[in-house]
Structures are given as structure tokens and as C-alpha cells.
Design an enzyme around this catalytic site. Structure first.
Site, short mmCIF file in Angstrom:
data_model
loop_
_atom_site.label_atom_id
_atom_site.label_comp_id
_atom_site.label_asym_id
_atom_site.label_seq_id
_atom_site.Cartn_x
_atom_site.Cartn_y
_atom_site.Cartn_z
N CYS A 75 23.70 -10.64 7.02
CA CYS A 75 22.92 -9.82 7.62
C CYS A 75 22.96 -8.37 7.06
CB CYS A 75 23.42 -9.77 9.04
SG CYS A 75 23.76 -11.52 9.79
N GLY B 282 17.91 -10.65 6.33
CA GLY B 282 17.95 -11.37 7.53
C GLY B 282 16.67 -11.30 8.29
N ASN C 108 28.09 -7.78 9.55
CA ASN C 108 27.50 -8.85 8.22
C ASN C 108 28.97 -9.37 7.55
OD1 ASN C 108 26.54 -7.59 4.96
ND2 ASN C 108 26.32 -9.51 5.87
N GLY C 109 28.80 -10.68 7.40
CA GLY C 109 30.01 -11.51 7.05
C GLY C 109 30.12 -12.66 7.88
N TYR D 165 21.09 -11.92 -6.63
CA TYR D 165 20.02 -12.49 -5.63
C TYR D 165 19.96 -11.56 -4.37
CZ TYR D 165 17.76 -15.85 -2.51
OH TYR D 165 16.76 -16.43 -1.48
#
Ligand code: SF4
Length: 466
Positions: A5, A32, A106-107, A253
Site C-alpha cells: 500500500c 494501491g 504498508n506491509g 517495478y
């Protein structure tokens, strides 16, 4: 519990923090696209607005105007099927303490079952790892601890990846796991002499868009606390090793090309990946083209190093999300056709070198190669700017189980046959590391199987899902 995220935290007295947060989340939309949310603090009260959808769908002008105050955190989220529901949207709020708190994460935690078990919390499919952290924090706060103490207690036993922002009364905290798997940086609004506020965000373009100056990355295990008085920092958690383990796929990416990670602009590292990939072997061709957007910088580098002209062969519809993060296989295959269309006059009769950033399941690549051949390409030579993706990620990236990873179950010759290219070559791990110019400071477990942190499943043949 499968997320990767974008997070934002802002403290800026006198500024319209909701609009600033909106702009910052917009800059992180690539991280996200399934839900977005914000939490603000004002008048001893935390207000949370979140919903499924893109940032621009979730927040109307009237909503932003209602989100007043000097403190805000925000979140953009992606997930896989089964958890793409409203309850999984963030920030997650708990009412513990004088005014409660909200967290955005995030994770991906890897020991959720153990954490839940210890606390006597029942794990259900509706309980995300962020919910679990919030629940554990709430228990400490209800027992009379400060939120900072609760964070130290809970996060010191949490394993896996977390770059997290937390809002409480009059403060925003930002903390990064001891490995630094996911990025998190700090920026300043205003000048050094007279700061007007502080911003934390997953990637540096989110600072740029709100006019904040990049100050530094948050260190692994560090927690910064932002109040109206300024920023303080503590090493909340002992760093896990002498070198951080930022996800190597942030360079390949995930991150935006204009993001700076560990002092390197991501676009520059991607171009170098292409240059080094070109040096690995020679193939006669007429055009080097990149699969937009991820493959384009590496294609530029490839063209420069090989002397073969750079060209365009695919047009991308920019209003469709990343195929890699579409929730299921059928939607993923259909979205390739919606997303790309060939430039026939550039392709017809041409020998193409097609550079892409990765092959995961191979279905997207196969559809692309077929599209290029149907458009008249004489030859399609695929060059991939990451090594074969062999192992699942447990640290915040949604990947299939090993059974579905093309490279885990096929030789390169078999992969070449499957995707339908004339030749297929991947960048070597040595060249990828050389392109990034970091020495051991990245996690590369999905390429090597060497996980820097414990994984939630025994790594047998299937690799499992988390
Ligand atoms: S396993 Fe791969 S995708 Fe996951 S954090 Fe490590 S490098 Fe990134």
C-alpha cells in the site's frame, strides 16, 4: 491479509491538511487502487473517511472540506480477492485512550497467528494484520500505557514488513520495521529556518506534490513523532542487520520512476538494468521497445547499450490499473486486452526486442507476445529486467503461490515456449544489483529463496500462501 500500500502522514498547523493528504495519496495511487482513506484529528476527535475505490472516487471536495485539523494520515490499498471489501480499507480506528487512534499500514506481518494466539484473539478472514495490530495496541492503551509505549511493545514482537503511520491526539507517528522492507521518507513544508509542517510518505513524489522538501528516509526500526512543535526520533526497534533489506522490486517495478530510494532515482536504476541486460548477449533486431510503463526505462537503456533503435510498439490505456494487482485471474487476462493495443505500423515485419520488468504467472506476457505477433511482428525477443521470480513474497507484495509462479516450475526454454517468444533472457542477479548500485541492502528473496526474516509457512515445494 495481503497488502502493499501507500501511506501518508502530515502535521501542518494552519494548512489544509486534508487536501495536502489527497494530493499525496494521488501521487501514491500506483501502490494501491482498491481502497483509499484518511483520518484527521481535531477538537479531541479523530474522524475517518474511507471506502473502496480510487482516491478520486473516495474523496469529494465536500468531504475534504469537512476533514479539518492540523493532523492527518492517509492510505491507498490493494489486496487480493476475499479481502477486497470495505472493512479492509484503512486507516483502521480504535477508540482506546482519550481520543482513540488510527493506523495506516504498508506491509505484511508474518506472525499474525502467533500474535493473535498470544492475545486470545480469534483469527478470521475479516481480520487483517493491521486490524490485529490496532487491537493489540488498543489493549495496551486501555491498560494505561501511552500509544508510543504500546507501539514499542506490540511492534517489538511483530515480524514481517511494516511501514506504518499512526494518528493520535496531537501527534502523528511513523515507524518502519527493523529490515526496512517497505520505503518511508520524511519531508518538510517550508524552510529549514521556519518549517511550516512535516510530511511522511511511502515515496518521495508524494512529498514533491505537496511542496515538501525531502529530508531523509526513515531508518529501519526508527519511529519519528511529529507534533506541532516539530519532529523527534527514537530507535524504537533494534535494526535487524547491519544492512537494511529494502524490497528490490521497489526498484524494478513498484516505486514510481521519479522516486528516490536510498539516494538513487528509480528511473536511472531501471535504465541501467536495460544497459546491463543488453551486455549479456547479442540478438539482431530492428527495434527495442518497452512494455509500458515498467519496461520502458530499461528498454531505453537496452537501446543505448546495444545501438539498436528505441521505438514504441504498444499503446497503454492509462485509465486501467496494473494487471499484476487485478484481483483474480480472469479479470487479469481480460485487462491485458483492455490495457494494451499494438502500434501496427511500427511492428509489422520488424524484429522486436521487447523489454519488460518481470514475469510472474506468464499469462500477461503470453497475451502480449501473441498481440505483437498478430500485429505482424517478424520476431519477438523478450528481455526481462528482473531475474526469474521463483519464490512467493511474504513481505507486503501479493504474489501467487509457488505452484503458479512460471519460473518456479519451468526452465527458461520452457518459459520461452509458454509465452511464445523467439528468445527469452532475464537479467542476472549480479547485474540487477549492479544496476541498483547497492551492496546487500535489498531483499531479493523472491529471486533467491533466501528470506531475510522468518516466513509464516514452511518453505516446501509449494511455497504456500500467507
Ligand atoms: S520477497 Fe521479493 S517482493 Fe517480497 S520484499 Fe523481498 S524482494 Fe520484495
Amino acid at each position: 491479509m495481503k497488502e502493499a500500500c501507500g501511506v501518508v502522514g502530515i502535521v501542518a498547523p494552519g494548512r489544509d491538511v486534508a487536501h495536502l493528504c489527497y494530493d499525496a495519496l494521488y501521487a501514491l495511487q500506483h501502490r494501491g487502487q482498491e481502497s483509499a482513506g484518511m483520518a484527521t484529528f481535531q477538537n479531541q476527535q479523530i474522524t475517518v473517511v474511507k471506502d473502496n475505490g480510487l482516491v478520486s472516487h473516495v474523496f469529494a471536495e465536500t468531504t475534504l472540506r469537512a476533514l479539518a485539523g492540523a493532523f492527518v494520515i492517509g492510505h491507498t490499498r490493494y489486496s487480493t480477492s476475499g479481502s477486497a471489501n470495505w472493512t479492509a480499507a484503512q486507516p483502521v480506528y480504535r477508540s482506546a485512550g482519550s481520543s482513540g487512534f488510527a493506523i495506516a499500514h504498508n506491509g505484511n506481518l508474518t506472525n499474525t497467528a502467533e500474535l493473535a494466539d498470544k492475545a486470545g484473539i480469534q483469527v478470521t478472514s475479516m481480520l487483517s494484520d493491521s486490524d490485529l495490530v490496532a487491537e493489540l495496541l488498543a489493549r495496551y492503551v486501555e491498560d494505561g500505557h501511552s500509544l508510543s509505549e504500546a507501539l514499542e511493545n506490540v511492534l517489538s514482537i511483530a515480524e514481517g514488513a511494516f511501514s506504518m503511520v499512526i494518528l493520535e491526539a496531537d501527534a502523528v507517528h511513523a515507524v518502519r520495521d527493523p529490515f526496512g522492507f517497505r520505503p518511508l521518507c520524511l519531508g518538510r513544508l517550508g524552510s529549514v529556518e521556519s518549517p511550516e509542517g512535516w510530511v511522511v510518505a511511502s515515496e518521495s513524489p508524494a512529498l514533491d506534490v505537496v511542496g515538501a522538501h525531502f529530508v531523509r528516509e526513515i531508518a529501519p526500526g526508527e519511529m519519528v513523532t511529529i507534533t506541532t512543535e516539530g519532529v523527534t526520533s527514537v530507535q524504537l526497534l533494534e535494526p535487524a542487520s547491519d544492512k537494511q533489506k529494502l524490497c528490490i522490486f521497489e526498484f524494478v517495478y513498484f516505486a514510481r520512476p521519479d522516486t528516490y530510494l536510498m539516494g538513487h532515482q528509480v528511473h536511472t536504476t531501471r535504465r541501467r538494468m536495460g544497459e546491463l541486460l543488453a551486455g549479456q548477449s547479442h540478438v539482431a533486431a530492428d527495434i527495442v521497445m518497452g512494455v509500458p510503463d515498467g519496461g520502458v526505462p530499461a528498454a531505453e537503456g537496452y537501446a543505448k547499450a546495444s545501438g539498436i533503435p528505441f521505438g514504441y510498439g504498444l499503446v497503454k490505456n492509462r485509465y486501467i490499473g496494473r494487471t499484476f494487482i487485478a484481483p483474480d485471474q480472469n479479470k487479469r487476462a481480460a485487462s491485458v486486452r483492455r490495457k494494451f493495443n499494438p502500434l501496427r505500423e511500427n511492428i509489422e515485419g520488424q524484429r522486436l526486442i521487447v523489454v519488460d520488468d518481470s514475469i510472474v504467472r506468464g499469462t500477461t506476457t503470453r497475451a502480449l507476445v501473441k498481440m505483437l505477433r498478430d500485429a505482424g511482428a517478424a520476431e519477438v525477443h523478450l528481455r526481462i529486467s528482473s531475474p526469474p521470480f521463483m519464490w512467493p513474497c511474504y513481505f507486503g507484495i501479493d504474489t501467487p503461490s509457488r505452484d503458479d509462479l512460471l519460473a518456479a516450475n519451468n526452465s527458461i526454454a520452457e518459459m520461452n515456449d509458454f509465452v511464445g517468444s523467439d528468445t527469452l533472457e532475464f537479467i542476472t542477479l549480479e547485474n540487477l544489483r549492479a544496476a541498483i548500485q547497492l551492496d546487500g541492502e535489498c531483499c531479493d528473496a523472491c529471486l533467491t529463496g533466501k528470506y531475510p526474516a522468518p516466513t509464516p509457512v514452511a518453505l516446501g515445494a509449494s511455497g504456500g500462501r500467507w
